[in-house]
Enzyme design. Structure first.
Site, PDB file in Angstrom:
ATOM      1  N   HIS A 199       0.813  -1.221   0.000  1.00 31.35           N
ATOM      2  CA  HIS A 199       0.000   0.000   0.000  1.00 31.35           C
ATOM      3  C   HIS A 199       0.850   1.276   0.000  1.00 31.35           C
ATOM      4  CE1 HIS A 199       0.488  -0.184   4.411  1.00 31.35           C
ATOM      5  NE2 HIS A 199       0.105   1.075   4.449  1.00 31.35           N
TER       6      HIS A 199
ATOM      7  N   HIS B 288       7.840  -2.099   1.976  1.00 31.28           N
ATOM      8  CA  HIS B 288       7.514  -0.677   1.768  1.00 31.28           C
ATOM      9  C   HIS B 288       8.762   0.166   1.440  1.00 31.28           C
ATOM     10  CE1 HIS B 288       3.735  -1.975   3.197  1.00 31.28           C
ATOM     11  NE2 HIS B 288       3.903  -1.756   4.484  1.00 31.28           N
TER      12      HIS B 288
ATOM     13  N   GLY C  17       0.825   3.101  -3.167  1.00 29.06           N
ATOM     14  CA  GLY C  17      -0.389   3.870  -3.481  1.00 29.06           C
ATOM     15  C   GLY C  17      -0.408   5.218  -2.781  1.00 29.06           C
TER      16      GLY C  17
HETATM   17  N1  LIG Z   1      -4.591  -4.919   9.521  1.00 28.84           N
HETATM   18  C1  LIG Z   1      -3.674  -4.194   8.916  1.00 28.84           C
HETATM   19  O1  LIG Z   1      -3.461  -3.020   9.230  1.00 28.84           O
HETATM   20  C2  LIG Z   1      -2.864  -4.780   7.812  1.00 28.84           C
HETATM   21  C3  LIG Z   1      -3.078  -6.069   7.381  1.00 28.84           C
HETATM   22  N2  LIG Z   1      -2.358  -6.573   6.337  1.00 28.84           N
HETATM   23  C4  LIG Z   1      -2.597  -7.934   5.851  1.00 28.84           C
HETATM   24  O2  LIG Z   1      -3.959  -8.036   5.440  1.00 28.84           O
HETATM   25  C5  LIG Z   1      -4.477  -9.314   5.739  1.00 28.84           C
HETATM   26  C6  LIG Z   1      -5.682  -9.159   6.641  1.00 28.84           C
HETATM   27  O3  LIG Z   1      -5.309  -8.460   7.798  1.00 28.84           O
HETATM   28  P1  LIG Z   1      -6.288  -8.295   9.051  1.00 28.84           P
HETATM   29  O4  LIG Z   1      -7.623  -7.829   8.598  1.00 28.84           O
HETATM   30  O5  LIG Z   1      -5.556  -7.504  10.034  1.00 28.84           O
HETATM   31  O6  LIG Z   1      -6.408  -9.793   9.523  1.00 28.84           O
HETATM   32  P2  LIG Z   1      -7.367 -10.430  10.589  1.00 28.84           P
HETATM   33  O7  LIG Z   1      -6.523 -11.170  11.560  1.00 28.84           O
HETATM   34  O8  LIG Z   1      -8.324  -9.425  11.121  1.00 28.84           O
HETATM   35  O9  LIG Z   1      -8.099 -11.531   9.724  1.00 28.84           O
HETATM   36  C7  LIG Z   1      -9.078 -11.240   8.748  1.00 28.84           C
HETATM   37  C8  LIG Z   1     -10.180 -12.277   8.837  1.00 28.84           C
HETATM   38  O10 LIG Z   1      -9.652 -13.554   8.509  1.00 28.84           O
HETATM   39  C9  LIG Z   1     -10.283 -14.549   9.306  1.00 28.84           C
HETATM   40  N3  LIG Z   1      -9.247 -15.265  10.051  1.00 28.84           N
HETATM   41  C10 LIG Z   1      -8.404 -14.782  10.994  1.00 28.84           C
HETATM   42  N4  LIG Z   1      -7.582 -15.736  11.439  1.00 28.84           N
HETATM   43  C11 LIG Z   1      -7.904 -16.851  10.785  1.00 28.84           C
HETATM   44  C12 LIG Z   1      -7.414 -18.186  10.797  1.00 28.84           C
HETATM   45  N5  LIG Z   1      -6.396 -18.536  11.577  1.00 28.84           N
HETATM   46  N6  LIG Z   1      -7.972 -19.072   9.981  1.00 28.84           N
HETATM   47  C13 LIG Z   1      -8.972 -18.728   9.168  1.00 28.84           C
HETATM   48  N7  LIG Z   1      -9.480 -17.489   9.129  1.00 28.84           N
HETATM   49  C14 LIG Z   1      -8.965 -16.566   9.899  1.00 28.84           C
HETATM   50  C15 LIG Z   1     -11.210 -13.832  10.243  1.00 28.84           C
HETATM   51  O11 LIG Z   1     -12.518 -13.890   9.700  1.00 28.84           O
HETATM   52  P3  LIG Z   1     -13.571 -15.020  10.062  1.00 28.84           P
HETATM   53  O12 LIG Z   1     -13.189 -15.612  11.373  1.00 28.84           O
HETATM   54  O13 LIG Z   1     -14.859 -14.298  10.072  1.00 28.84           O
HETATM   55  O14 LIG Z   1     -13.444 -15.966   8.929  1.00 28.84           O
HETATM   56  C16 LIG Z   1     -10.745 -12.410  10.223  1.00 28.84           C
HETATM   57  O15 LIG Z   1     -11.785 -11.496  10.435  1.00 28.84           O
HETATM   58  C17 LIG Z   1      -3.339 -10.090   6.385  1.00 28.84           C
HETATM   59  O16 LIG Z   1      -2.670 -10.802   5.386  1.00 28.84           O
HETATM   60  C18 LIG Z   1      -2.425  -8.996   6.916  1.00 28.84           C
HETATM   61  O17 LIG Z   1      -1.090  -9.412   6.997  1.00 28.84           O
HETATM   62  C19 LIG Z   1      -1.433  -5.826   5.665  1.00 28.84           C
HETATM   63  C20 LIG Z   1      -1.171  -4.543   6.050  1.00 28.84           C
HETATM   64  C21 LIG Z   1      -1.829  -3.912   7.170  1.00 28.84           C
HETATM   65  O1  LIG Z   2       2.020  -2.751   6.280  1.00 26.16           O
HETATM   66  C1  LIG Z   2       2.034  -2.196   7.358  1.00 26.16           C
HETATM   67  O2  LIG Z   2       1.856  -0.875   7.407  1.00 26.16           O
HETATM   68  C2  LIG Z   2       1.434  -0.238   8.596  1.00 26.16           C
HETATM   69  C3  LIG Z   2       1.699   1.247   8.401  1.00 26.16           C
HETATM   70  O3  LIG Z   2       0.920   1.723   7.350  1.00 26.16           O
HETATM   71  P1  LIG Z   2       0.504   3.246   7.304  1.00 26.16           P
HETATM   72  O4  LIG Z   2      -0.112   3.409   5.978  1.00 26.16           O
HETATM   73  O5  LIG Z   2      -0.438   3.467   8.436  1.00 26.16           O
HETATM   74  O6  LIG Z   2       1.747   4.033   7.483  1.00 26.16           O
HETATM   75  C4  LIG Z   2       2.164  -0.775   9.809  1.00 26.16           C
HETATM   76  O7  LIG Z   2       1.596  -0.236  10.969  1.00 26.16           O
HETATM   77  C5  LIG Z   2       2.030  -2.270   9.830  1.00 26.16           C
HETATM   78  O8  LIG Z   2       2.806  -2.799  10.891  1.00 26.16           O
HETATM   79  C6  LIG Z   2       2.487  -2.897   8.555  1.00 26.16           C
HETATM   80  O9  LIG Z   2       2.130  -4.270   8.531  1.00 26.16           O
END
Ligand SMILES: NC(=O)C1=CN([C@@H]2O[C@H](COP(=O)(O)OP(=O)(O)OC[C@H]3O[C@@H](n4cnc5c(N)ncnc54)[C@H](OP(=O)(O)O)[C@@H]3O)[C@@H](O)[C@H]2O)C=CC1
Ligand SMILES: O=C1O[C@H](COP(=O)(O)O)[C@@H](O)[C@H](O)[C@H]1O
Length: 597
Positions: A284, A346, A287
């Protein structure tokens, strides 16, 4: 842009993908020629294969090129190119129309966006709000549907409730905001399912078809789920819910593996079900507005590009700081650490864009080719050129901030770095010997991301006497503040007004908030729109990913094998002192720590 509901302000040039003009209003003749050639060869090679969006794109481009092309009996030539060279036949607008109408589903296509992992943090925080912003701006196609998919049981109404809590309108765009939110939510639906169940994806497919109403369906899946279930979800989506007539694309979130081996395995697995051009690996940071502007700054201003080399640049710094810890994400973070979380993706991506040679064109493949070359020219990172740190608890003003290992989801005694600084080198003619320093940390004193370019000393400077003793501190420095308070400023030496001859440092400052009244779109908006439009420029190609991992994997392995102990630094501080020694070793001072940042 006829296929998009463009009542608001979605920029029209965006509807064109690989042949998109660089600027919306002013074209340089060379760019026009390049774009036109691509459009022409594209058109003449397979007119019957164009879909509606491509035809729309070519038509609007044709319009925008009217002033610089001569169209005669279906043959096109630019005023500045030989007619012979460009004697290519393109279909007339009438023929375009026939092509659209004979394309099965009438003259309209539809885009279905499925957010896989819709109940999660990223979906709520970033994806749904970005989709709404695109809708508000008139950037989504007239016919679109959004589906949330996850295991959690939810009705459409519950999804809408959840999503509605996260939607906001831009400060400068409040007109009809409530109405727009309501309209948007009506286009959002939810399907409960397991990530590895073909049956559940078949049921999703059925629902998607109902919404698509027989139109040409284009489908975008956004994998917002933990990485261990990426492949299951892709397998099911591609076999049971991909589009038959339109395109199917998958946005994959990081982490793309933990090292070269796991990343290659992930790529191999994904490619069992998808072609490379269907995979949109998102970073991201690419972007973000000021990262996107990097190439504009460099390649469209005469004053920068000639300076962009070892001849004038002393060092370049890429600095990422967050003023909060891993709160809530410790479980994920401990398996990755700051080098994988921020540096390998990044910061390295920004470095590649910064350092690449001039690409042949602005086409995705041309840009990504140049980025790969930079990454492959980089010297393996030496352990002695790296400092790692981990934050510890700190009490200030009666408030206690937890240390990294105080987080219950982090194993006691974890050696995972929450801070790292590194010196990298690009062994090519342009950058030989120039240190590229990276610094990334959590729980520091500030939140900011910057690129700092420190220029060399002025040879034989007449004013050295007036500038103080630290010459490094008086060299020019270009700062690109990616966030927050986006800005580009150039530090120059200036005469303090008066009868004496005293110099000070002043900034030529382009602060976005004072220069532009428009709110800056979130990175996810740009990237989602690009994925919908098939623009791959800001997504990571698999060879870029391989090169990025090849650079970091040996270092990561060595740190882990040697069980290197991170230097501790207090929560809210400027990070470990080791980072200063590392910079000093390469005759650099961190720009963000100087008194006149
Ligand atoms: N959150 C952030 O700020 C960022 C996240 N990412 C990436 O984006 C992706 C999603 O992140 P995020 O939303 O934080 O992730 P979450 O941990 O919130 O997981 C997203 C959804 O996946 C399902 N889930 C979680 N754990 C498991 C499991 N062990 N097995 C099966 N399903 C599972 C759950 O939905 P349900 O139980 O309803 O199926 C959950 O709501 C990841 O790959 C993360 O690395 C990248 C950059 C920043
Ligand atoms: O990908 C990630 O980015 C965030 C920081 O993103 P930003 O757009 O808020 O600067 C970081 O906090 C996170 O650890 C990392 O997985």
């Amino acid at each position: 842009m006829p296929s998009f509901s463009s009542s608001l302000s979605c920029p029209t040039y965006r509807s064109c993908t690989s042949s998109a003009p660089f600027f919306s209003n002013h074209h340089s003749s060379s760019l026009i020629n390049g774009d036109l050639r691509r459009s022409l060869s594209f058109l003449s090679s397979s007119p019957q294969k164009l879909n509606l969006d491509e035809l729309t794109c070519v038509r609007s481009q044709r319009k925008s090129l009217q002033s610089s092309v001569v169209v005669q009996d279906g043959a096109v030539a630019t005023k500045s190119s030989s007619a012979e060279e460009l004697k290519l036949t393109i279909p007339s607008l009438e023929e375009d129309k026939v092509a659209i109408e004979s394309d099965g589903g009438g003259n309209q296509s539809t885009v279905s966006i499925t957010v896989v992992g819709a109940s999660g943090d990223l979906a709520k925080k970033k994806i749904f709000p970005a989709l709404f912003a695109l809708y508000y701006e008139g950037c989504l196609p007239e016919h679109f549907t959004i589906f949330g998919y996850a295991r959690s049981k939810m009705t459409d109404g519950e999804l809408r409730d959840m999503v509605s809590k996260t939607l906001t309108c831009r400060i400068d765009k409040r007109a009809n905001c409530g109405e727009k939110i309501e309209e948007f939510l009506k286009r959002c639906f939810y399907h409960t399912g397991q990530y590895d169940s073909q049956e559940h994806f078949v049921a999703l497919d059925k629902k998607l078809k109902e919404h698509e109403g027989g139109r040409i369906s284009n489908r975008l899946f956004y994998l917002s789920i933990p990485p261990n279930i990426f492949v299951d979800a892709v397998k099911c989506a591609s076999s049971s819910a991909s589009s038959i007539k339109g395109w199917t694309r998958v946005i994959v979130e990081k982490p793309f593996g933990r090292d070269s081996q796991t990343s290659a395995a992930l790529t191999k697995s994904l490619k069992q079900y998808l072609e490379e051009d269907q995979i949109f690996r998102i970073d991201h940071y690419l972007g973000k507005e000021l990262v996107e502007n990097l190439s504009v700054l460099r390649f469209s201003n005469l004053i920068f590009e000639p300076l962009w080399s070892r001849q004038y640049i002393r060092n370049v710094q890429f600095i990422f700081s967050e003023d909060f810890g891993t709160e809530g994400r410790g479980g994920y973070f401990d398996n990755y650490g700051i080098i994988r979380d921020i540096m390998q993706n990044h910061l390295l991506q920004i470095l590649a864009l910064f350092a690449m040679e001039t690409p042949v064109s602005l086409d995705a493949e041309d840009i990504r080719n140049e980025k790969v070359k930079v990454l492959r020219s980089m010297r393996p990172i030496q352990l002695e050129d790296v400092v790692i740190g981990q934050y510890k608890s700190q009490t200030t003003g009666g408030v206690t901030y937890p240390g990294y290992t105080d987080d219950k989801t982090v194993p006691k005694g974890s050696l995972t770095p929450t801070f790292a600084a590194a010196a990298l080198f690009i062994d090519n003619a342009r950058w030989d010997g120039v240190p590229f320093l990276m610094k990334a940390g959590k729980a520091l004193n500030t939140r900011s991301t910057e690129i700092r370019v420190q220029f060399r000393h002025v040879p034989g400077n007449l004013y050295n006497r007036n500038s103080g003793s630290d010459l490094d501190r008086t060299t020019n420095e270009l700062v690109i503040r990616v966030q927050p308070n986006e800005a580009i400023y150039l530090k120059i030496n200036n005469k303090v007004p008066g009868l004496g001859m005293r110099l000070d440092r002043s900034n030529l400052n382009l602060l976005y908030s004072t220069r532009y009244s428009k709110e800056i779109p979130d990175a996810y908006e740009r990237l989602l729109l690009d994925a919908i439009e098939g623009e791959r420029r800001l997504f990571i190609r698999s060879d870029e990913l391989d090169a990025a991992w090849a650079l970091f994997t040996p270092l990561l392995k060595e740190l882990e094998e040697k069980k290197t102990i991170p230097e501790s630094y207090p929560y809210g501080s400027r990070g470990p002192v080791g980072a200063h020694y590392l910079a000093a070793k390469h005759k650099v001072q961190w720009g963000d720590l100087s008194h006149d940042q």
